[in-house]
Structures are given as C-alpha cells and as structure tokens.
Scaffold this motif. Structure first.
Motif: not given
Length: 124
Positions: A55-59
C-alpha cells in the motif's frame, strides 16, 4: 477531524502497478493530516481486503497520473518523468512485506512516510 472509521476511509484509488518482480502496489488517496492511529486503522482495513498489495497512501492526487505513467519505466531504471519529490512530500505511509530473521517467516509492516520511516505497526 473525527476519528471515526469514515474519517479514515480512503477517498479513492489512484492506481495500481505490478512490477517485474510481481510486487503489486496499490496507490490510495487519503485525507491529509491523519493521526498515526487513523493511518493504521485505514491500512488495516485496506490490507484485510487487499492481502497481497503493498500500500502507498498519498494525501494528494496532483501528480498521481504522472507517477502512474512513469512507474513502468522506473522499473527499468528510467526516472525521467517520475515526480520523486512530489511522491516523497505526499506519501503519508506505505506498507511492505518483510522477511524476519532466522527463518521466522514474513510480516506486513506499515511505515510512516515514503521509502524509510517510522514503523507504525504490523498489518494482520
């Protein structure tokens, strides 16, 4: 921001990429300024449904299309067009599967920020 599960829910999927080694990465847009607990809750919920995805969580989604377009080339060492500084600035957290020492198996770990960072915890 409220701490309900709705507040920690991903806003949307930005993209998915499987590298030449078979590592599947799932890029998700999340709300900015999440607490570590909210990040962990969100990652656990996504991981429960996406057991094999890193997972890559970006804002931010500002340069997500550019990032997704460049990912196949980065696997071949071509970083032209990859918005590395943007990815570094907007990665809230990422997960990775790790081998544990002395044959103890594997674990899914969640780290704050990009590439290296503070371990937030393990994902079940």
């Amino acid at each position: 921001m409220k701490t309900s599960s709705a507040a920690a829910a991903p806003l949307r999927t930005l993209g998915e990429y499987t590298d030449p080694h078979g590592i599947r990465r799932l890029y998700l847009l999340v709300s900015p300024n999440l607490s570590d607990a909210q990040i962990m809750t969100l990652a656990q919920a996504v991981h429960a449904k996406e057991k094999n995805a890193w997972l890559w969580l970006l804002d931010s989604d500002e340069k997500a299309a550019q990032m997704m377009e460049a990912l196949p080339r980065t696997a071949q060492g071509d970083m032209a067009g990859y918005p590395g500084a943007w990815v570094q600035a907007h990665t809230v957290a990422h997960s990775q599967q790790e081998l544990l020492p002395k044959g103890a198996g594997k674990r899914w770990a969640l780290y704050k920020g990009p590439y290296t960072g503070t371990l937030l915890g393990e994902l079940p």
